[in-house]
Design a protein around this motif. Structure first.
Motif, short mmCIF file in Angstrom:
data_model
loop_
_atom_site.label_atom_id
_atom_site.label_comp_id
_atom_site.label_asym_id
_atom_site.label_seq_id
_atom_site.Cartn_x
_atom_site.Cartn_y
_atom_site.Cartn_z
N HIS A 48 -0.40 1.00 -8.76
CA HIS A 48 -1.50 1.06 -8.11
C HIS A 48 -1.20 1.92 -6.89
CE1 HIS A 48 -4.74 -0.95 -5.47
NE2 HIS A 48 -5.43 0.26 -6.09
N GLU A 49 -1.35 3.25 -6.86
CA GLU A 49 -0.73 4.20 -5.70
C GLU A 49 -1.88 5.14 -5.05
OE1 GLU A 49 0.96 5.46 -3.50
OE2 GLU A 49 3.04 4.35 -3.68
N ARG A 50 -1.50 5.51 -4.07
CA ARG A 50 -2.11 6.83 -3.50
C ARG A 50 -1.65 8.07 -4.22
NH1 ARG A 50 -2.46 7.20 2.32
NH2 ARG A 50 -0.48 6.33 2.37
N PHE A 51 -0.37 8.20 -4.35
CA PHE A 51 0.34 9.12 -4.76
C PHE A 51 1.17 9.07 -5.73
CE2 PHE A 51 0.10 9.17 0.04
CZ PHE A 51 -0.72 10.18 0.28
N LEU A 52 1.54 10.51 -6.42
CA LEU A 52 2.33 10.21 -7.89
C LEU A 52 3.84 10.19 -7.43
CD1 LEU A 52 1.46 10.19 -10.99
CD2 LEU A 52 1.98 12.62 -10.88
N THR A 53 4.02 8.97 -7.09
CA THR A 53 5.38 8.87 -6.53
C THR A 53 6.40 8.73 -7.75
OG1 THR A 53 5.30 6.42 -6.94
CG2 THR A 53 4.71 7.28 -4.83
N ASP A 54 7.72 8.61 -7.44
CA ASP A 54 8.71 8.79 -8.36
C ASP A 54 8.43 7.57 -9.43
OD1 ASP A 54 9.93 10.79 -7.41
OD2 ASP A 54 11.53 9.79 -6.24
N THR A 55 8.21 6.48 -8.84
CA THR A 55 7.68 5.36 -9.61
C THR A 55 6.51 5.40 -10.44
OG1 THR A 55 8.64 3.74 -7.82
CG2 THR A 55 7.37 2.71 -9.61
N ALA A 56 5.52 5.94 -9.90
CA ALA A 56 4.37 6.38 -10.52
C ALA A 56 4.34 7.34 -11.78
CB ALA A 56 3.18 6.78 -9.67
N ARG A 57 5.38 8.27 -11.66
CA ARG A 57 5.77 9.15 -12.70
C ARG A 57 6.28 8.24 -14.05
NH1 ARG A 57 5.62 14.41 -10.96
NH2 ARG A 57 5.56 14.49 -8.59
N HIS A 58 6.64 7.11 -13.87
CA HIS A 58 7.24 6.40 -15.03
C HIS A 58 6.11 5.42 -15.50
CE1 HIS A 58 11.09 7.92 -13.20
NE2 HIS A 58 11.44 7.74 -14.71
N ALA A 59 4.94 5.58 -14.96
CA ALA A 59 4.06 4.21 -15.23
C ALA A 59 3.55 4.76 -16.44
CB ALA A 59 3.08 4.14 -14.07
N SER A 65 7.46 8.02 0.06
CA SER A 65 6.06 7.93 0.23
C SER A 65 5.47 8.25 1.39
CB SER A 65 5.62 6.16 -0.18
OG SER A 65 6.07 5.94 -1.35
N PHE A 66 6.22 8.12 2.61
CA PHE A 66 5.33 8.46 3.81
C PHE A 66 5.42 10.23 3.86
CE2 PHE A 66 6.63 4.72 6.69
CZ PHE A 66 5.98 4.02 5.84
N LEU A 67 6.01 10.96 3.00
CA LEU A 67 6.10 12.23 2.77
C LEU A 67 5.29 12.86 1.93
CD1 LEU A 67 9.82 12.95 3.67
CD2 LEU A 67 7.82 13.21 5.06
N GLN A 68 4.53 12.13 1.18
CA GLN A 68 3.87 12.59 -0.06
C GLN A 68 2.76 13.29 0.44
OE1 GLN A 68 4.08 12.06 -3.61
NE2 GLN A 68 5.83 10.74 -3.35
N GLU A 69 1.91 13.18 1.15
CA GLU A 69 0.83 13.89 1.47
C GLU A 69 0.83 14.85 2.72
OE1 GLU A 69 -1.92 11.23 3.86
OE2 GLU A 69 -0.35 10.19 3.73
N ARG A 70 2.09 14.99 3.19
CA ARG A 70 2.18 16.14 4.40
C ARG A 70 3.27 17.14 4.35
NH1 ARG A 70 0.60 13.71 9.40
NH2 ARG A 70 1.30 15.84 10.24
N ASP A 71 2.66 18.29 3.78
CA ASP A 71 3.55 19.44 3.71
C ASP A 71 4.16 19.93 4.90
OD1 ASP A 71 2.74 19.53 1.01
OD2 ASP A 71 1.28 21.07 1.47
N ASP A 72 3.53 19.57 5.91
CA ASP A 72 4.32 19.93 7.35
C ASP A 72 5.42 19.18 7.71
OD1 ASP A 72 2.35 18.03 7.60
OD2 ASP A 72 2.07 18.21 9.58
N LEU A 73 5.32 17.84 7.54
CA LEU A 73 6.61 17.03 7.52
C LEU A 73 7.65 17.18 6.76
CD1 LEU A 73 4.68 13.46 8.22
CD2 LEU A 73 5.67 15.40 9.89
N ARG A 74 7.26 17.61 5.49
CA ARG A 74 8.27 17.86 4.47
C ARG A 74 9.06 19.16 4.86
NH1 ARG A 74 4.69 16.43 0.62
NH2 ARG A 74 4.34 18.63 -0.09
N ALA A 75 8.37 19.99 5.54
CA ALA A 75 8.93 21.26 5.84
C ALA A 75 9.86 20.97 7.02
CB ALA A 75 7.92 22.25 6.25
N LYS A 76 9.60 20.03 8.08
CA LYS A 76 10.31 19.59 9.14
C LYS A 76 11.51 18.87 8.62
CE LYS A 76 6.45 19.61 12.67
NZ LYS A 76 5.62 18.87 13.43
N ALA A 77 11.30 18.13 7.82
CA ALA A 77 12.55 17.27 7.20
C ALA A 77 13.61 18.09 6.75
CB ALA A 77 12.00 16.15 6.30
N GLY A 78 13.02 19.20 5.91
CA GLY A 78 14.07 19.90 5.61
C GLY A 78 14.54 19.51 4.13
N PRO A 79 15.66 20.15 3.79
CA PRO A 79 16.16 19.85 2.39
C PRO A 79 17.07 18.58 2.45
CG PRO A 79 17.62 21.37 3.38
CD PRO A 79 16.37 21.28 4.19
#
Length: 272
Positions: free
Chosen positions: A13-24, A174-188
């Protein structure tokens, strides 16, 4: 590997297709906190806040409680409790007398503003010790006074101690699933290392490096920085698996072993 077992049926039960959800086998869409009634308490403070939906649930998304209610009905559980809405449950909780809520501004709470609870005069009894206080000297323990004990990795022949520090841009994937801007700031997916340790290994910022121990190995992009002392490497945050340079994230290096006192996690006690 465990989630891929054929004899395991997994529902997420999730808001996003997380790594765990991909195995559901089935993914049920969940609501955000903006789509549901709830009552929250804060971390580390005596404050509560009531929330109400500001938008209708998107698509077929449902809050936790509604999923439980539907499951109960499908299973033939006819207890009237499952007829209550989340808002009903909040009202039931607030109707119960408690010295913590004596004299609080109920109108402010109902309006959605954070409200400080009243700390009862005898609140010290919340510590479940004979004195009702924090007991630094505790003769019931094997070590009655706090002492330094060697860490699990103290005797490890591996040269570096890995710190899995939170990233300022997201505590976990999970906190970064919906935010492209935050993922860009987090970097590789980076591994931060001191200049001295990088020089020993002939590596520089931007190189791909592999950290490994007895549990596994993970590929990172190296970041050389004076912020990290020699002998330590830092992996900030936990990235989504799809953003990993290999097939694993930093979780492959940390142990599920628990601490000897309190049963806490040991992911800050890792040698690589």
């Amino acid at each position: 590997a465990g989630l891929l077992r054929e004899d395991l049926f997994t529902v997420v039960h999730e808001r996003f297709l997380t790594d765990t959800a991909r195995h559901a086998d089935v993914v049920l869409p969940a609501t955000s906190s903006l789509e549901a009634d709830d009552l929250f308490r804060s971390y580390g403070q005596h404050v509560i806040q009531r929330t109400r939906p500001v938008v209708a649930p998107v698509g077929q998304a449902k809050p936790n409680w509604d999923v439980f209610r539907l499951l109960a009905k499908a299973m033939g559980l006819d207890d009237p409790f499952f007829d209550l809405t989340a808002n009903d449950l909040v009202e039931r909780l607030l109707a119960r007398p408690s010295p913590w809520r004596d004299g609080i501004d109920r109108a402010a709470l109902d309006a959605g503003r954070p409200v400080a609870l009243r700390l009862p005069a005898d609140a010290k009894t919340r510590y479940r010790t004979p004195s009702g206080k924090i007991e630094i000297l505790n003769p019931r323990l094997a070590h009655p006074l706090p002492i330094h004990l060697p860490s699990h990795t103290a005797a490890s022949p591996l040269p570096l101690r890995l710190m899995t520090a939170p990233s300022p841009w997201g505590l976990n994937s999970s906190f970064l699933q919906e935010r492209d801007d935050l993922r860009a700031k987090a970097g590789p997916m980076a591994l931060r290392m001191s200049p001295a340790d990088a020089a020993k290994r002939g590596t520089a910022t931007g190189d791909r490096v592999v950290a490994w121990n007895e549990l596994g190995e993970v590929t990172f992009t190296l970041e050389v920085t004076e912020d990290v002392p020699p002998g330590v490497v830092v992996a900030p945050g936990v990235h989504r698996l799809q953003e990993a340079l290999g097939t694993r994230t930093v979780n492959a290096l940390t142990s599920q072993r628990l601490t000897d006192e309190g049963g806490g996690s040991t992911f800050y006690d890792t040698a690589v």
